[in-house]
Design an enzyme around this catalytic site. Structure first.
Site: not given
Length: 397
Positions: A98, A140, A191, A207, A275, A387
């Protein structure tokens, strides 16, 4: 959260920063990759960089975060932060990266905005950056601890048990840990990241949603071969997996992450996909069947044709195993008996009060379905989405 002084400065400068944010993020990535070329080679998606979508996503997240802090000084956009943190954790992002991002981002801000970046302006936006960065670092850290791994150490070797050609452009892979240890637990809708070494030596990461039941000893993913366009090349990782990955091969796979997690709290469910977006829905259906779920479930899927609908047989069969579920499939062509022709249209579809909806697919599909669900009275907070790739939803919000 944001101090009163910084909030005043950010509110005043947000229009100017917002107008220049894509120039800022574009220059930021140039500077970052010039100083750290290994990040583009081994961490960032080169396809998204070439298409500009990663730049748009970063711009959207910064602008959305800053705007939220100004409009809600005593709150924090945790939904957005959680989504970003899950993506970062699946890539093995570390806290020490970061400050590197901060250095090059603020160099880009100073260069693009010039004299407008007074010490007061720089201090205010520095506060915005570290509020966002420290929140992500904390989330995280919890995600890594939840998987029992050290910070960034998310990768394990997996072996391909089998491969199946689902459609002309989709292959599914059944995987198991190469070391024989149990597969890490996951929640339906999550995922994993897959890392492959390409011909030029780059280690690119993508992913893929887990499609099987969380209770299974193995894990499965379905990979769609991504075709190029006039402006973008073929998908590097998807083509590599389709071309090279066979039974017995090994693959570097991350621990599972993702915030699109199915909650079975008794509310009616609507699972909508288009899809290859059907992949997290398949895991959700597997989980519902395993739990002997008895509540109402509406399954919606849109595709070009039955032949391009990956895992269609499983999609239908799993829905049929639920006692109060119905599947509604839309195909742009060759719909056949029992299915709809054209784009997904929920106008005549009953949606029960209190429905919780889960969406996955191309952004135009999800926006259209979300608008239709809102018109039917579904609460915005009860519409969840995933997404694939950079979250451009934020940039367009």
């Amino acid at each position: 959260m944001l101090t009163a002084q910084s909030a005043t400065v950010v509110r005043a400068t947000l229009p100017a920063v917002g107008a220049a944010i894509e120039d800022i993020t574009g220059l930021f990535y140039e500077k970052l990759f010039a100083a750290h070329p290994e990040l583009l080679r081994d961490l960032f998606n080169r396809g998204n960089q070439a298409a500009g979508s990663q730049r748009q996503a970063l711009a959207g997240s910064i602008a959305a975060f800053a705007g939220y802090l100004v409009d809600h000084p005593d709150d924090r956009p945790d939904v957005m932060l959680d989504r970003i943190a899950h993506k970062h954790a699946s890539l093995g992002v570390r806290a020490d990266q970061y400050p590197v991002v901060h250095q090059h981002l603020f160099e880009a801000i100073a260069e693009v905005l010039g004299d407008a970046v007074t010490p007061e302006v720089a201090a205010a936006w520095d506060e915005v950056y570290w509020l966002m960065a420290n929140a992500l670092i904390a989330i995280e850290a919890r995600l890594y601890a939840g998987q029992g791994v050290a910070e960034g150490d998310v990768w394990r070797e997996w072996e391909v048990v089998s491969r199946a050609e689902e459609t002309a452009d989709v292959a599914s892979f059944l995987l198991r840990p190469a070391d024989g240890a149990p597969a890490p637990a996951f929640k339906a809708g999550q995922y994993v990241s897959v890392q492959v070494q390409l011909a030029d030596g780059a280690r690119q990461i993508r992913q893929y949603s887990l499609t099987g039941a969380p209770s299974a000893a193995t894990r499965s993913i379905a990979v769609k071969r991504v075709p190029g366009t006039a402006a973008t090349p073929d998908g590097e990782v998807s083509h590599h997996l389709h071309t090279h990955l066979r039974e017995g091969d090994r693959l570097r796979v991350s621990a599972p992450y993702g915030d699109l997690v199915l909650a079975t709290d008794g509310a009616p469910l609507l699972l909508a996909s288009a899809g290859i977006g059907c992949t997290p829905v398949l895991a959700m259906l597997e989980d519902l069947v395993a739990q002997r779920h008895e509540g109402p479930v509406t399954v919606v899927h849109a595709d070009r044709s039955p032949a391009t609908h990956a895992l269609r047989t499983a999609h239908e069969a799993l829905t049929a195993k639920l006692p109060d579920a119905a599947a509604h499939f839309w195909y742009e062509r060759q719909a056949g008996t029992g299915h709809h022709t054209g784009l997904a249209d929920l106008t005549d579809l009953p949606v029960a009060p209190g429905t919780h909806a889960y969406l996955c697919g191309p952004l135009p599909f999800m926006r259209a379905v979300r608008e239709q669900l809102l018109a039917k009275g579904v609460a915005p907070a009860d519409i969840h989405y995933e997404v694939f790739g950079p979250d451009l939803w934020l940039a367009a919000a």
